[in-house]
Design a protein around this motif. Structure first.
Motif, PDB file in Angstrom:
ATOM      1  N   LEU A 236     -21.186 -31.091 -22.825  1.00 45.10           N
ATOM      2  CA  LEU A 236     -19.873 -30.481 -23.047  1.00 45.10           C
ATOM      3  C   LEU A 236     -20.060 -29.127 -23.715  1.00 45.10           C
ATOM      4  O   LEU A 236     -20.908 -28.978 -24.600  1.00 45.10           O
ATOM      5  N   THR A 237     -19.282 -28.157 -23.286  1.00 40.82           N
ATOM      6  CA  THR A 237     -19.287 -26.834 -23.917  1.00 40.82           C
ATOM      7  C   THR A 237     -17.872 -26.488 -24.348  1.00 40.82           C
ATOM      8  O   THR A 237     -16.959 -26.436 -23.509  1.00 40.82           O
ATOM      9  N   MET A 238     -17.686 -26.295 -25.643  1.00 42.66           N
ATOM     10  CA  MET A 238     -16.400 -25.861 -26.168  1.00 42.66           C
ATOM     11  C   MET A 238     -16.360 -24.331 -26.114  1.00 42.66           C
ATOM     12  O   MET A 238     -17.043 -23.652 -26.872  1.00 42.66           O
ATOM     13  N   ASN A 239     -15.576 -23.784 -25.181  1.00 41.28           N
ATOM     14  CA  ASN A 239     -15.433 -22.341 -25.024  1.00 41.28           C
ATOM     15  C   ASN A 239     -14.193 -21.880 -25.783  1.00 41.28           C
ATOM     16  O   ASN A 239     -13.085 -22.363 -25.519  1.00 41.28           O
ATOM     17  N   VAL A 240     -14.376 -20.970 -26.715  1.00 38.31           N
ATOM     18  CA  VAL A 240     -13.259 -20.475 -27.517  1.00 38.31           C
ATOM     19  C   VAL A 240     -13.137 -18.969 -27.339  1.00 38.31           C
ATOM     20  O   VAL A 240     -14.121 -18.277 -27.060  1.00 38.31           O
ATOM     21  N   THR A 241     -11.924 -18.482 -27.479  1.00 39.34           N
ATOM     22  CA  THR A 241     -11.647 -17.047 -27.482  1.00 39.34           C
ATOM     23  C   THR A 241     -10.998 -16.708 -28.810  1.00 39.34           C
ATOM     24  O   THR A 241      -9.883 -17.157 -29.099  1.00 39.34           O
ATOM     25  N   GLU A 242     -11.709 -15.958 -29.629  1.00 44.93           N
ATOM     26  CA  GLU A 242     -11.213 -15.676 -30.971  1.00 44.93           C
ATOM     27  C   GLU A 242     -10.064 -14.669 -30.937  1.00 44.93           C
ATOM     28  O   GLU A 242      -9.972 -13.830 -30.047  1.00 44.93           O
ATOM     29  N   LYS A 243      -9.198 -14.774 -31.928  1.00 44.44           N
ATOM     30  CA  LYS A 243      -8.085 -13.847 -32.069  1.00 44.44           C
ATOM     31  C   LYS A 243      -8.003 -13.397 -33.525  1.00 44.44           C
ATOM     32  O   LYS A 243      -8.631 -14.006 -34.399  1.00 44.44           O
ATOM     33  N   PRO A 244      -7.255 -12.314 -33.807  1.00 41.21           N
ATOM     34  CA  PRO A 244      -7.115 -11.886 -35.196  1.00 41.21           C
ATOM     35  C   PRO A 244      -6.477 -12.983 -36.037  1.00 41.21           C
ATOM     36  O   PRO A 244      -5.484 -13.592 -35.641  1.00 41.21           O
ATOM     37  N   THR A 245      -7.073 -13.274 -37.182  1.00 41.81           N
ATOM     38  CA  THR A 245      -6.557 -14.330 -38.056  1.00 41.81           C
ATOM     39  C   THR A 245      -6.021 -13.783 -39.370  1.00 41.81           C
ATOM     40  O   THR A 245      -5.613 -14.548 -40.230  1.00 41.81           O
ATOM     41  N   GLY A 246      -6.037 -12.473 -39.527  1.00 44.40           N
ATOM     42  CA  GLY A 246      -5.427 -11.867 -40.706  1.00 44.40           C
ATOM     43  C   GLY A 246      -4.012 -11.447 -40.379  1.00 44.40           C
ATOM     44  O   GLY A 246      -3.639 -11.232 -39.222  1.00 44.40           O
ATOM     45  N   SER A 247      -3.183 -11.344 -41.378  1.00 43.55           N
ATOM     46  CA  SER A 247      -1.808 -10.899 -41.160  1.00 43.55           C
ATOM     47  C   SER A 247      -1.350 -10.050 -42.321  1.00 43.55           C
ATOM     48  O   SER A 247      -1.732 -10.268 -43.466  1.00 43.55           O
ATOM     49  N   LEU A 248      -0.561  -9.071 -41.980  1.00 41.52           N
ATOM     50  CA  LEU A 248       0.092  -8.202 -42.949  1.00 41.52           C
ATOM     51  C   LEU A 248       1.582  -8.361 -42.725  1.00 41.52           C
ATOM     52  O   LEU A 248       2.101  -8.018 -41.656  1.00 41.52           O
TER      53      LEU A 248
END
Length: 770
Positions: free
Chosen positions: A424-436
């Motif tokens: 199994l391969t968990m493929n993830v696409t990261e996104k910005p996790t900071g917020s202002l």
């Protein structure tokens, strides 16, 4: 092998091999085979001699002939490094004469306002044009076509590209692309012909592509692309199949562009066929002896029109159920058996579970910032265990709920050389996790006030949260520092630490200057009791000082008389939360609940404060969503002591009853101060609808709302009493997930209010991400 020769006689092979290799109709002068004594290279400037020697099919001491010479030329040209290559024979020596291709020193663009430079540079690298790469005119032509293709994807059909090549020193060139973008070709008309059962307007409403309208500047749905049209055709097919039209086909599509390349018309020709009704559902194949269990999963209903969604849902449910037993590659085929004479269809479900497998290894891919352990600790499928579809689904959902990734999916691959193992391969696409976050409200009491917050949900890729919140309001100023470690222990117990400093000025119609100052800190732990339920408990410490001036309200006099100017509190907290919404940003369905209890067990005060909130989102249709919210708060003094006034609930404004001034509901002191109360009720309803002209886009919606609620002090009757009745309001608003973050505007009108109430009709809130 020696340095380049200075003199050599005319070669017998110079023209022969080149002409023969290029296929020219010139006489060839063959050379008799001989044993090579030396190989020389001339003309190199940047290329290493070893690159040339590695491409030659002969070495010193080999027998040289015409075939090897032709093969050498082919190999050298195939490197793409040379503009011209010649072989010359002098005695028993072969001289390789090289003319190198120029190197691209720079790539520039002019007139490209639609694309940023980095996007175009990356596109050209894919066709071989880039700084430091060899150049030839053929590549420049391909680059022009690629640039035009990029503009076609954004409906710039009149874009023109002119390439300028400027030679510079050391056999280099500057490549410049001058682009005349022209205007955007917009869709002027979309027609659907051949439809009988449904109106053209009904079908057009299902498409993402639209003709030009008032809001297409925002949605860009009037920009044509073949990919978008194909997606809409599939949507149309699915729409018909879900209504029983099994023989529906798109017979043809015509796309016409105006002579000035500014307008596009699209015609879709369809053939509906007849509608079919399901009469029976039959199971065939191997169901592991659990036929009744699989039959309970069937959502296809006899007597109703054939629905492709129900068929797909049933297939998916069967596949998932096979996965529970370790059959990762189960196949379920739905075979409709139609009777055209009666318009009836029987659905046969053929199942082949395949073989049972177990998971050898689980890999993680795509996480350039987030640490592997942050993802792996959410996985419920174990390595070297039987494949379990439910655990894999749960693992994917848990990773998605982290909020760190825009996409997280599993890929399954067979292990070569085995028959019962998968990876199994968990493929993830990261996104910005900071917020202002920047919020603002305007009222007659506070005028313009701001809320500011900086938050990072995945600081340094560790999965931990760090945040700073600042409220600069005239009535309430707050500074909060927060840190959350979701895996304080390996078992998934979280820890939250808050340090805060609050200054609160109760709303006062006479403008008297008194305030409550509360510094403090708390620590809270969260224990997951199930995959959806978390119980929180913690402890805190805080001190509240009453800084008074004239006309101090009576309740503050009593508070100060009982505890002094400064009172301390040590509250224990206990809470529970379950979040079943499909999205925290734009929820469409699901239930959210939370309970929080605060118990003052030490210090000067003794009290109990509790709050319960429930939210339900109901999808009324594909575009309409009803959101309901209810909240009830209650507080009580303990041990014969009064309930501390600084723990009161407040109502009015954002998050409670809109169209009323912030914190202005409830009883009013003789000094004009709004004091809140120890009990609060909020009821809210919102109906979200698409903004006119945006089609199926859910990032821009309007909503209508109705709010009701109030706060009550000790001794007041909760509910519809004449002394302090429930306040009501209604209004409209706009919700937009804008490029700078979520934006929410609302305007409302009080429907039921008291003489002492303050009105706040307009409010907004906006946030952004980095």
């Amino acid at each position: 092998m020696h340095a380049p020769a200075q003199h050599r006689p005319t070669s017998r092979l110079a023209a022969a091999i080149v002409a023969g290799w290029l296929g020219l109709g010139l006489p060839a002068w063959a050379v008799s085979p001989f044993v090579l004594q030396d190989i020389r290279i001339e003309g190199l400037q940047r290329t290493e001699a070893g690159t040339v020697f590695a491409s030659l099919p002969f070495r010193v001491g080999d027998t040289y002939n015409d075939d090897k010479g032709a093969a050498a030329l082919r190999a050298l040209f195939a490197t793409g490094l040379f503009k011209d290559v010649r072989l010359e024979v002098t005695g028993q020596v072969v001289v390789v004469v090289i003319e190198e291709r120029p190197i691209i020193a720079s790539v520039d663009f002019t007139g490209t306002s639609e694309f940023d430079r980095d996007t175009l540079v990356k596109a050209l690298k894919d066709v071989g044009i880039g700084e430091g790469q060899p150049f030839d005119r053929g590549l420049a032509d391909r680059a022009e076509q690629e640039l035009k293709r990029q503009y076609l994807t954004r409906s710039y059909y009149g874009a023109e590209v002119v390439t300028t090549i400027t030679p510079i020193e050391r056999n280099r060139v500057n490549v410049s692309f001058a682009v005349n973008e022209g205007g955007i070709a917009r869709i002027g008309e979309i027609r659907i012909t051949g439809s009988q059962a449904f109106s053209e307007s009904t079908l057009l409403a299902e498409l993402d592509l639209t003709a030009g309208g008032v809001m297409t500047w925002y949605t860009k749905s009037d920009r044509y692309s073949r990919a978008k049209l194909n997606a809409d055709l599939e949507t149309l097919r699915a729409w018909y199949l879900n209504r029983g039209y099994l023989e529906f086909v798109v017979e043809s599509t015509q796309v016409a562009i105006s002579p000035d390349k500014q307008s596009i018309s699209i015609t879709i020709n369809v053939r509906e066929g007849q509608q079919y009704t399901v009469t029976a559902v039959r199971l065939s194949g191997n169901y592991l002896g659990k036929d009744d269990e699989f039959k309970s999963l069937v959502t296809i209903k006899p007597g109703e029109p054939y629905r492709s969604e129900a068929v797909n849902d049933t297939q998916r449910a069967f596949t998932d159920r096979f996965g529970l037993f370790g059959f990762a590659f189960a196949r379920v085929e739905a075979v409709p058996q139609v009777d055209r004479n009666t318009g009836r269809v029987q659905v046969q479900l053929n199942a082949d579970p395949g073989r049972r497998v177990y998971v050898r290894r689980i890999n993680v891919a795509g996480n350039s910032r987030t640490r592997d352990e942050v993802i792996r600790r959410e996985l419920r499928q174990l390595e070297s265990a039987w494949y379990d579809g439910a655990r894999i689904q749960l693992s994917r959902d848990r990773v998605n709920r982290l909020g760190y990734f825009s996409e997280a999916e599993f890929d399954t691959s067979e292990v070569p050389g085995t028959f019962d193992q998968v990876d199994l391969t968990m493929n993830v696409t990261e996104k910005p996790t900071g917020s202002l976050l920047l919020g603002a409200t305007f009222s007659s009491a506070e005028k313009l006030s701001f809320n500011f917050a900086v938050k990072q949900d995945n600081v340094f890729g560790s999965g931990q949260y760090l945040g700073v919140e600042l409220n600069t309001g005239k009535l309430a100023r707050t500074l909060v520092l927060s840190h959350v470690n979701p895996y304080f222990t390996e078992d998934g117990i979280s820890r939250t630490v808050d340090v805060f400093y609050r200054t609160n000025r109760p709303l006062n119609s006479q403008g008297e200057d008194y305030q409550l100052v509360t510094p403090g800190a708390s620590v809270r732990f969260g224990v997951p009791f199930s995959e959806l339920d978390t119980v929180f408990f913690g402890i805190g410490a805080e001190r509240t000082t009453i800084k008074a001036a004239n006309a101090l309200p009576e309740v503050y006099f009593r508070q100060r008389a009982q505890f002094g100017d400064t009172s301390s509190s040590v509250p224990l907290t206990l809470g529970w939360q379950r979040d079943g919404r499909d999205s925290a940003l734009v929820p469409n369905k699901g239930l959210y609940q939370r309970v929080n209890v605060e118990w003052g067990v030490a210090g000067d005060t003794r009290y109990l404060r509790s709050n319960y909130q429930i939210q339900q989102y109901i999808p009324l249709s594909k575009r309409f969503t009803l959101g309901l919210n209810g909240e009830f708060g209650w507080g009580q003094g303990l041990g014969g002591r009064d309930y501390p006034v600084f723990k009161n609930f407040y109502g009015g404004g954002l998050g409670t009853v809109r169209a009323f001034d912030q914190n202005s509901l409830g009883a009013v002191d003789v000094t004009g101060a709004y004091l809140g109360g120890n009990r609060r009720l909020n009821l809210n309803a919102e109906l979200y609808v698409p903004f006119p002209g945006v089609g199926n886009d859910r990032t821009l919606r309007i909503f209508g709302y109705a709010d009701a609620g109030n706060v009550w002090r000790e001794g007041e009757k909760i509910g519809d009493s004449s002394e302090n009745p429930i306040r009501m309001s209604a209004g409209v608003g706009l919700s937009w997930i804008s490029p700078v973050g979520p934006l929410k505007l609302s305007w409302g009108q009080p429907l039921r209010y008291a003489r002492t109430d303050r009105i706040q009709r307009f409010q907004f809130q906006i946030g952004t991400a980095f």
